[in-house]
Design an enzyme around this catalytic site. Structure first.
Site, PDB file in Angstrom:
ATOM      1  N   GLY C   7       7.359  -8.698   8.726  1.00  0.00           N
ATOM      2  CA  GLY C   7       6.235  -8.244   7.915  1.00  0.00           C
ATOM      3  C   GLY C   7       5.667  -9.412   7.134  1.00  0.00           C
ATOM      4  N   GLY C   9       2.452  -9.749   6.028  1.00  0.00           N
ATOM      5  CA  GLY C   9       1.118  -9.328   5.605  1.00  0.00           C
ATOM      6  C   GLY C   9       0.781  -9.759   4.182  1.00  0.00           C
ATOM      7  N   MET C  11       1.737  -8.783   1.398  1.00  0.00           N
ATOM      8  CA  MET C  11       2.869  -8.990   0.483  1.00  0.00           C
ATOM      9  C   MET C  11       3.858 -10.002   1.076  1.00  0.00           C
ATOM     10  SD  MET C  11       2.598  -7.235  -2.406  1.00  0.00           S
ATOM     11  CE  MET C  11       4.264  -7.045  -3.092  1.00  0.00           C
ATOM     12  N   GLY C  12       4.243  -9.779   2.331  1.00  0.00           N
ATOM     13  CA  GLY C  12       5.298 -10.587   2.938  1.00  0.00           C
ATOM     14  C   GLY C  12       4.940 -12.057   3.048  1.00  0.00           C
ATOM     15  N   ARG C  31       3.480 -11.684  15.062  1.00  0.00           N
ATOM     16  CA  ARG C  31       2.929 -10.553  15.821  1.00  0.00           C
ATOM     17  C   ARG C  31       2.036 -11.027  16.970  1.00  0.00           C
ATOM     18  NH1 ARG C  31       5.893  -6.111  14.545  1.00  0.00           N
ATOM     19  NH2 ARG C  31       6.371  -6.171  12.334  1.00  0.00           N
ATOM     20  N   ASN C  95       7.722  -0.193  -0.068  1.00  0.00           N
ATOM     21  CA  ASN C  95       7.643   0.954  -0.977  1.00  0.00           C
ATOM     22  C   ASN C  95       8.234   2.209  -0.355  1.00  0.00           C
ATOM     23  OD1 ASN C  95       6.562  -0.166  -3.284  1.00  0.00           O
ATOM     24  ND2 ASN C  95       4.447   0.070  -2.598  1.00  0.00           N
ATOM     25  N   SER C 121       7.167  -5.408  -7.260  1.00  0.00           N
ATOM     26  CA  SER C 121       5.862  -5.276  -7.889  1.00  0.00           C
ATOM     27  C   SER C 121       5.245  -6.655  -8.092  1.00  0.00           C
ATOM     28  CB  SER C 121       5.995  -4.566  -9.237  1.00  0.00           C
ATOM     29  OG  SER C 121       4.739  -4.440  -9.864  1.00  0.00           O
ATOM     30  N   GLY C 123       1.925  -7.391  -6.555  1.00  0.00           N
ATOM     31  CA  GLY C 123       0.715  -7.415  -5.749  1.00  0.00           C
ATOM     32  C   GLY C 123       0.379  -8.807  -5.248  1.00  0.00           C
ATOM     33  N   LYS C 173      11.097   1.585  -8.623  1.00  0.00           N
ATOM     34  CA  LYS C 173       9.754   1.122  -8.239  1.00  0.00           C
ATOM     35  C   LYS C 173       8.785   2.301  -8.158  1.00  0.00           C
ATOM     36  CE  LYS C 173       6.406  -1.514  -6.849  1.00  0.00           C
ATOM     37  NZ  LYS C 173       5.703  -0.985  -5.745  1.00  0.00           N
ATOM     38  N   HIS C 176       7.786   3.175 -11.565  1.00  0.00           N
ATOM     39  CA  HIS C 176       6.879   2.086 -11.973  1.00  0.00           C
ATOM     40  C   HIS C 176       5.459   2.397 -11.504  1.00  0.00           C
ATOM     41  CE1 HIS C 176       4.678  -1.542 -10.699  1.00  0.00           C
ATOM     42  NE2 HIS C 176       5.223  -2.164 -11.724  1.00  0.00           N
ATOM     43  N   ASN C 177       5.327   2.807 -10.269  1.00  0.00           N
ATOM     44  CA  ASN C 177       3.990   3.095  -9.750  1.00  0.00           C
ATOM     45  C   ASN C 177       3.389   4.337 -10.395  1.00  0.00           C
ATOM     46  OD1 ASN C 177       4.613   0.951  -8.067  1.00  0.00           O
ATOM     47  ND2 ASN C 177       3.518   1.846  -6.325  1.00  0.00           N
ATOM     48  N   GLU C 180       2.019   3.206 -13.520  1.00  0.00           N
ATOM     49  CA  GLU C 180       0.814   2.436 -13.171  1.00  0.00           C
ATOM     50  C   GLU C 180      -0.387   3.372 -12.981  1.00  0.00           C
ATOM     51  OE1 GLU C 180       1.524  -0.304  -9.801  1.00  0.00           O
ATOM     52  OE2 GLU C 180      -0.334   0.501  -8.974  1.00  0.00           O
ATOM     53  N   TYR C 181      -0.178   4.481 -12.291  1.00  0.00           N
ATOM     54  CA  TYR C 181      -1.255   5.465 -12.112  1.00  0.00           C
ATOM     55  C   TYR C 181      -1.775   5.931 -13.477  1.00  0.00           C
ATOM     56  CZ  TYR C 181      -0.634   6.573  -7.085  1.00  0.00           C
ATOM     57  OH  TYR C 181      -0.587   6.543  -5.723  1.00  0.00           O
TER      58      TYR C 181
END
Lengths: 301, 301, 301, 301
Positions: C7, C9, C11-12, C31, C95, C121, C123, C173, C176-177, C180-181
């Site tokens: 992964g 992407g 984040m990774g 990939r 997540n 966390s 981003g 986590k 945590h989210n 965050e919301y």
């Protein structure tokens, strides 16, 4: 018709009585010697075991469950199904989660046993007023049960219906209860606002009575509100503690799964959770935080 | 009895008719030549001016206002009160804020004119079903108006009452509407959840009909829900836009002033605000923020 | 240390870079041919298959997953685990739902493979600022990974920690989210209120900047709010449409399961659902109901 | 600069100190002999009356009020304004309602006295960190006060700004506090969820510390949360009782007036109301209603 019933409690007992009134024959499982006698006196045919229950019924049999949702239903179905034969029908009249109903229905179908869900509303007033019944299951099987639904409902052509396939009855009943939560909370809040308006010294029972006729908020729940306030105008001795039996939670979860915002039903549920949490950690933390940033005093306990 | 009415609209017109049925004499202000004729045909005595209205009534007079809350009431009271004499009564049957009512009552009292607030529920169905009426004002004056309330209510001894001093009627009606918001929203959410459950393909009109008899959620609003779904099962052509007429806001403000948490009534109001804000700045900001911290794509418009 | 990553992407990719900076050796699954080259240029050792990935690592191996929660994790674990040997560690940095994590952990334990959950966390800013990492798993295994966490975190002794057994990292986590919301929604609402106060014609970017220093509401999310408003003060072209990635829902469900009332986190979620439902059936029904009882006009569409 | 201060409490005292550090001269009203001495020791010029205060300042004077919102501000302005001369400035640094500010400003303008609103955030930490200040008032007058704002703010060019005309400062501060309510509640709920997850036995202080660095939810309020949990991890002895000082209510009322749905800020306020109502009439009524329709037992008290 001829049917067996399992669960002769607050809901099942009066339902059996209503069926007897219309000439149905009800065979019911008695939990004790005392219960056995009481059932007999009421005209129910009492039995002492599931085996007896099944033997007293002629195939294709109808066995109606009126027991608490959850493990009890699985246990009963597990013990009952080996005794039944293909073509027999089990009806779950309780407040089961519709997903459990779908699972049970599928599993019983493999043995040729039909499973019908019958969401039942009406509470302890159902004997007198009739029950509102939302039925899920196969068309032909539901049709076979028609005389039973017609007797349980307020009138043969009113207050009941076949709403869809297996699970649809319990799903509809679940949403019904979600709405009930919202309505109850709306009344609760309104009466609380009036109660706190010391200036007008309102007679809450009088207000409820006025609203019962002609107002936009008239309802059966309002009739019951008036009854409760008539008996106990200040609700003395009643703890501000509200239980919940599961269907509200399921409605909230379902709404979120379906991406439907249902803030009022949701908040009505959260209100009940809150009513039972007199040691809110969240509130304590807010008090601590206000102290941290503003030097505001914390109330001690 | 003999009374004057100002405001012959969606509420006032049918109320006058209901009074006429019981033999009361209603003199009403006509806004136009056409209206004058129409009133005459209905058996109302039409007049063209406030002066005429007052002159047609014998002291102690009763003048019933059935006009939109707010400035219109102040304007009418200001024009009317110099024409009246001590002992006359003005009734405000509209949805005025109870604080305005208290202010008006106090100011008119100085001139010996009585001001009665008559919170009126029942909508367009009141002519047929009778109105639910919450009355605020002085005991003796309200008593004098009894025959009117008895005619407007569903039955002489039902659906109306003298709930307290000046303002108490409008206060009670305000809370009534707050509850109405909560109930409507509860039904709306429940039906939306069922609508989105494609799996069961429920017939929402059928469900509403089933619930009308015997269920815990039966109510007049549910009857109307069934009627609406019967006419238009998919609510085609109706915008998801909900107006609010003020009483919901006042209820929310009052609850906060009284330190009463009323989450369901409050959220029902916020839902309406939201239904009218298709360009939510808040939502846009959340989309922008998600992009800022997580690189999540923003939907464009 | 020596670790494999799956992964690369949003984040990774940056996480690998941050690890490389500190001298770790990162082998990653590419990939495509293009991805292969790009990884190589960045100093990552690219491989073309899971087999290659596993072969490039010396036991006990560490394989870090940074892929979308759900089926992808199960699929990857299913393909990966037969290639690993007892003592190897799989880290799920995504997540995932903590219940899935517990299930996976238990299933891998049977083969002697360790499964560590690393709630991450930070981003897209994590490369620069470091990541906040909540780790769940066995004490000894987490300790073995310490050098990795110390490199990913903002500082070796800050912003990360072993919070509990398997699942505890993802659970933390998730909460945590949820928070965050709630925070995002609070800011969104506040700025919307200011935006609608035309009278003051506030410069929202200026207000955000003022609050960034010294105020009680200063936060990293506020920094990002200021950045977003600086780039696009009127949020032009952004649809009022807010996605949600699952953790908010799980938090709400968990709160209800635990009987904790979390109205703010819950409403923040419902707000997002609502932002995506421009054809609210509930709102339509309210409009229809107002028409039924009050004759109020319905807005057409 | 040379300024007078009225209100040397939890906010005013430290603000004066911060001004003194930068070489401003502060004359302050002492409420008692003790206070007089203490002020003197801190380098403030103490006075015993408003007359003395005014006399010690050279026109055009600056008098800064740091007193509780409400009647106290009106009283002080009423006593102070006759002593001032045209061109003098009164600054209200407290949490006044912006509508009161607009009224006061207009009334003082008639006498040529300027009224500036200075919404001040930062709490008891402002002395050390500087205050975040939102200023409303006339451009030229605010400019005249620049050195004061530059000293109070965290840095001369950071954390303060002239946001609009009279009232805009207090309006902005009000919304700031509304957001603060929402954020606090979001944290409170999140930590409560973690607290109730017995299964993981989380160390809440540790979690707060982890989040302080690198996470999306990092903020100053989180720093304080960590501090509070460090001192008292189980929040022992703190009652679940949360006060509110007015600005949250005003924000909610303003949002509704502006037709902005602010569910999270609103629910955060309602939560506080609820935290103080251990005898919820609404909850009692729900318990009574459940008994009425379902025969469910009511918890007694």
């Amino acid at each position: 018709m001829d049917l067996g019933m399992i669960g002769m409690g607050r809901m099942g007992g009066p339902m059996a009585q209503r069926l007897l009134r219309d000439g149905h024959r009800v065979t019911a499982l008695a939990r004790s010697r005392d219960a056995f006698k009481q059932l007999e006196e009421k005209g129910v045919v009492p039995v002492e075991s599931l085996e007896d229950l099944v033997n007293k019924l002629k195939p294709p049999r109808i066995v109606w469950l009126m027991i608490p949702a959850g493990a009890a239903v699985d246990d009963t179905v597990d013990m009952l199904s080996p005794l039944l034969t293909a073509g027999d029908v089990i009806v779950d009249g309780g407040n089961s989660n519709y997903k459990d109903t779908q699972r049970r229905s599928q599993s019983l179908a493999a043995k040729g046993i039909h499973f019908v869900d019958s969401g039942t509303s009406g509470g302890v007033w159902g004997l007198e007023n009739g029950y509102s019944i939302m039925v899920g299951g196969e068309e032909g099987v539901v049709e076979r049960l028609r005389p039973i639904f017609e007797s349980l409902a307020p009138a043969p052509d009113k207050g009941w219906g076949h709403v869809g396939p297996s699970g649809a009855g319990h799903f509809t009943k679940m949403v019904h209860n979600g709405i009930e939560y919202g309505m109850m909370q709306a009344y609760g809040e309104g009466f609380a606002i009036m109660r706190h308006k010391k200036e007008f010294n309102l007679d809450l029972h009088q207000v409820a009575e006025i609203w019962r006729d002609g107002s936009v908020v008239q309802s059966w729940l309002l009739d019951l509100t008036a009854a409760a306030l008539s008996e106990n105008p200040d609700l003395v001795g009643i703890a501000p503690y509200v239980a919940d039996s599961g269907e509200g939670r399921w409605t909230v979860a379902e709404a979120i799964d379906l991406n439907v915002a249902a803030p009022v039903i949701t908040l009505a549920l959260l209100q009940r959770l809150q009513s039972r949490d007199s040691e809110s950690f969240s509130n304590k933390m807010l008090s601590a935080l206000r102290n941290q940033f503003g030097g505001h005093e914390m109330k001690k306990q």
